[in-house]
Structure formats: C-alpha cells, structure tokens
Write an enzyme that holds these catalytic residues in place. Structure first.
Site, short mmCIF file in Angstrom:
data_model
loop_
_atom_site.label_atom_id
_atom_site.label_comp_id
_atom_site.label_asym_id
_atom_site.label_seq_id
_atom_site.Cartn_x
_atom_site.Cartn_y
_atom_site.Cartn_z
N HIS A 291 -17.54 7.45 14.14
CA HIS A 291 -16.17 7.70 14.59
C HIS A 291 -16.06 9.08 15.25
O HIS A 291 -15.37 9.22 16.28
CB HIS A 291 -15.20 7.57 13.42
CG HIS A 291 -15.08 6.16 12.92
ND1 HIS A 291 -14.26 5.82 11.86
CD2 HIS A 291 -15.65 5.01 13.32
CE1 HIS A 291 -14.34 4.51 11.65
NE2 HIS A 291 -15.18 4.00 12.52
N GLY B 297 0.89 5.35 3.24
CA GLY B 297 1.91 4.41 2.76
C GLY B 297 3.08 5.10 2.10
O GLY B 297 4.24 4.73 2.30
N GLY C 267 -0.35 4.82 -1.26
CA GLY C 267 -1.49 5.45 -0.60
C GLY C 267 -1.11 6.64 0.26
O GLY C 267 0.06 7.03 0.35
N TYR C 268 -2.10 7.18 0.94
CA TYR C 268 -1.95 8.44 1.69
C TYR C 268 -0.89 8.33 2.78
O TYR C 268 0.01 9.17 2.87
CB TYR C 268 -3.29 8.81 2.30
CG TYR C 268 -3.27 10.11 3.06
CD1 TYR C 268 -3.09 11.32 2.40
CD2 TYR C 268 -3.44 10.14 4.44
CE1 TYR C 268 -3.07 12.53 3.09
CE2 TYR C 268 -3.44 11.33 5.14
CZ TYR C 268 -3.25 12.52 4.46
OH TYR C 268 -3.22 13.71 5.16
N ARG D 69 -5.84 -8.94 13.51
CA ARG D 69 -4.97 -9.16 14.68
C ARG D 69 -5.01 -10.61 15.14
O ARG D 69 -3.98 -11.21 15.46
CB ARG D 69 -5.39 -8.24 15.83
CG ARG D 69 -4.97 -6.80 15.69
CD ARG D 69 -5.19 -6.07 17.00
NE ARG D 69 -4.83 -4.67 16.93
CZ ARG D 69 -4.72 -3.87 17.98
NH1 ARG D 69 -4.95 -4.35 19.20
NH2 ARG D 69 -4.38 -2.59 17.84
N LYS E 37 -10.19 -4.98 11.89
CA LYS E 37 -8.80 -4.91 12.36
C LYS E 37 -8.54 -5.98 13.43
O LYS E 37 -7.45 -6.55 13.48
CB LYS E 37 -8.50 -3.52 12.91
CG LYS E 37 -8.40 -2.46 11.82
CD LYS E 37 -8.16 -1.06 12.39
CE LYS E 37 -8.07 -0.02 11.28
NZ LYS E 37 -7.86 1.35 11.80
N GLY F 103 0.82 -1.21 0.00
CA GLY F 103 0.00 0.00 0.00
C GLY F 103 0.85 1.25 0.00
O GLY F 103 0.45 2.30 0.51
N GLY F 104 2.03 1.14 -0.59
CA GLY F 104 3.00 2.24 -0.54
C GLY F 104 2.62 3.47 -1.35
O GLY F 104 3.20 4.53 -1.14
#
Length: 326
Positions: free
Chosen positions: A270, A16, A13-14, A142, A138, A10-11
């Site tokens: 959120h 990344g 991306g924002y 994990r 997430k 994901g490098g």
C-alpha cells in the site's frame, strides 16, 4: 427533507465510532449494531453504552444469524458498514456479503455504504500481491451490492491522518520522529491526508444527497493534498529543528518485504502505491465519481497548511508534540 434513519455496523471501531457521533450530531435517528461476538471487550462495550447515553439505539444482531441481521436492517433507511479492513488489526471485509444478503431480503434500505474509506478499489485492479487482497475483497462486495440492485455510495477517504500525518508517514510507528525521518522515493508524490472526524462528517452528508447516489465520493480537499516532504517541513517548523533525512528507493522498499509477516507485506504494498505511484492523486474524477469538498464547500477541512497544524498533530499524537519539541 426528513433525515434518514441510520444503522452503523462496526460502530465501536476506529472510524465507526466517529460515524456514529457524526450521525447523531446531524440529527439522524441512529442505530448501532451490537454483536454478541463483542465478548469480553470492555472498551467496545463502554463505547456502545456511551452511544446509547447520547441518543443512539443499540440493536443486537449477529452475522451468524441472518434473521437478526434482517431485523436490524429493517429499522433503518441507510446502512453504513465500518468494519475493519486492515490486516494488522482485524480483517472482516467479506463478512459484509452476509449484510448484503440481509439488506436484499429486508427490501427497505435506500442507501448502503460498505466499508471502504481508503483507496478506491476500482482503480487498483493492477495492484501488487499481497496488498491487492483488500482491494479485491472490496470489489467482491461491490459486485454483490450492484448485482442485488442495492442503492449505494462508496467513500474513498484516502489516508487517515492518525496513521499517516502525525507520524510523518513513517511505517511501524504512530509517533513523529525526533531526529531522523525516512522519505519514500524523492518525497514529492502528492498524497491526501484526511482527518477522521472530517471523514465521518462527509460520510453522513452524502447519505441523503441525490448527487452521491450510486457514485464513488472522493474526499480530497485541495488543502489536504501535499507531499511527504511538505508534511515534514511543517513538522520541522513546529519543532524548530531540521531532521536528518534518508531516502528509500522503490527497489529497496520492495526488497524489504522479504521475511516480513503477511500483514506487514500488505502494508508495504500500500505504501508503494501511495508514495511511489501516486495512486491517490494521479487521476481526475469522472461522471461516476464526485469530490466531496466541491459538493459541500461549507465544510471546514482539516488543513495541514494552516495555523491549526500544531493542534492537528496534538490531536493525532497526544503528547508527541511537546516531547518532540523539547
């Protein structure tokens, strides 16, 4: 100590792309996953090519091709995933389960940092629907990591300044208001605002640090903790103007979810947990959780309270400072 080799997924991306830059800046041999799914996205392609120009190595692999993922993982000591987990852009968190399988089969990875970088999902088991979906996914990732006995570090970076500071935490815009501002509740709940470049630098600092192995690392320097009211006051001093303020009650915020699309409902949930419950600051770290600024006191943090605040707003909202002050 020899620096670990790093693979960033994901490098482009924002967050990344900042992690890739931080890894290169710290002298790590850095690999960036190049997925064929990039298709005709010229911006992402140019970003990847710029990494190559600065010394990163591009590795072709696909989440639909397990062997290619295993090959990519075997090149690195540390794998950092920065795939998007926000619904208004793209939401791919559970794709990481394929990455976990590849890491397990490769057998060489010394540390895996999955895509988190926000609120600690382990503390959000009672979060509201539908906002809890991100936290639940997430936690699924994990569990897969820990069931596979893969060494890990989880990064809890709280609120990205680009999305929460420059706009004074207003929903639906990235620009700071010129005349009127909406305040959540009484505006006095403590929030953690983190500069994205600092997030990336802290992240890279953890990967070879034995103190962060199999722990959650919280990014919340004291200087970066302030209320929405304090944030607004900083802006008002910069533009030499008082904004008209209106206050949104908890009930009105929750009522506003009716009729919204799914992604917007997730966002409202959120905001409720952050600005009304204070989920980012209403607890202390424990044995399994460490605070980054205590581990790395040499790190100069993005400080909203100091004289660099004008530059910070300019950095996050290009052009907004001058237009709002005029």
């Amino acid at each position: 100590m020899e620096k670990s080799k790093v693979l960033v997924v994901g490098g482009s991306g924002y967050i990344g792309r900042r992690i890739v830059k931080a890894s290169l800046a710290e002298g790590h041999e850095t690999y960036v996953l190049q997925r064929p799914e990039i298709g005709l996205d010229i911006d992402k392609l140019q970003t990847l090519l710029s990494f190559k120009k600065h010394g990163a190595r591009l590795v072709e692999a696909s989440f639909s091709d397990h062997r290619s993922l295993v090959h990519a993982v075997k090149l690195a000591d540390v794998v950092i995933c920065a795939m998007s987990g926000v619904h208004f852009r793209s939401h791919n968190l559970l794709l990481q389960l394929k990455l976990v399988d590849a890491i397990k089969d490769a057998g060489n990875v010394k540390r895996f940092l999955p895509s988190e970088f926000g609120t600690d999902p382990a503390r959000m088991r009672d979060a509201m629907e539908p906002g809890r979906v991100s936290f639940d996914e997430k936690m699924i990732v994990r569990k897969a990591i820990e069931d596979a006995n893969i060494p890990f570090t989880y990064i809890s970076a709280n609120c990205f300044a680009g999305y929460f500071a420059g706009n004074l935490s207003q929903m639906g815009t990235l620009l700071p208001p010129k005349d009127k501002v909406l305040i959540y509740g009484d505006g006095n709940v403590k929030v953690v605002y983190m500069d994205e470049d600092d997030i990336a630098t802290y992240t890279i600092k953890t990967i070879d640090d034995p103190r962060t192995l199999n722990k959650t690392v919280y990014l919340r320097p004291r200087e970066n903790i302030l209320t929405q009211t304090e944030l607004i006051e900083i802006w008002e001093k910069l533009i030499l103007k008082k904004l008209d303020k209106s206050f949104l009650s908890k009930q009105d915020l929750l009522s506003s979810m009716e009729g919204l699309d799914y992604a917007s409902q997730v966002g409202v949930c959120h905001y409720y947990h952050i600005f009304y419950e204070g989920c980012l600051t209403n607890f202390e770290t424990g044995e399994e959780r460490v605070e980054a600024s205590e581990l790395y006191p040499e790190m100069p943090s993005f400080c909203l309270r100091n004289d660099t605040v004008a530059a910070s707003f300019r950095h996050h909202v290009d052009g907004a400072f001058s237009s709002s002050a005029s």
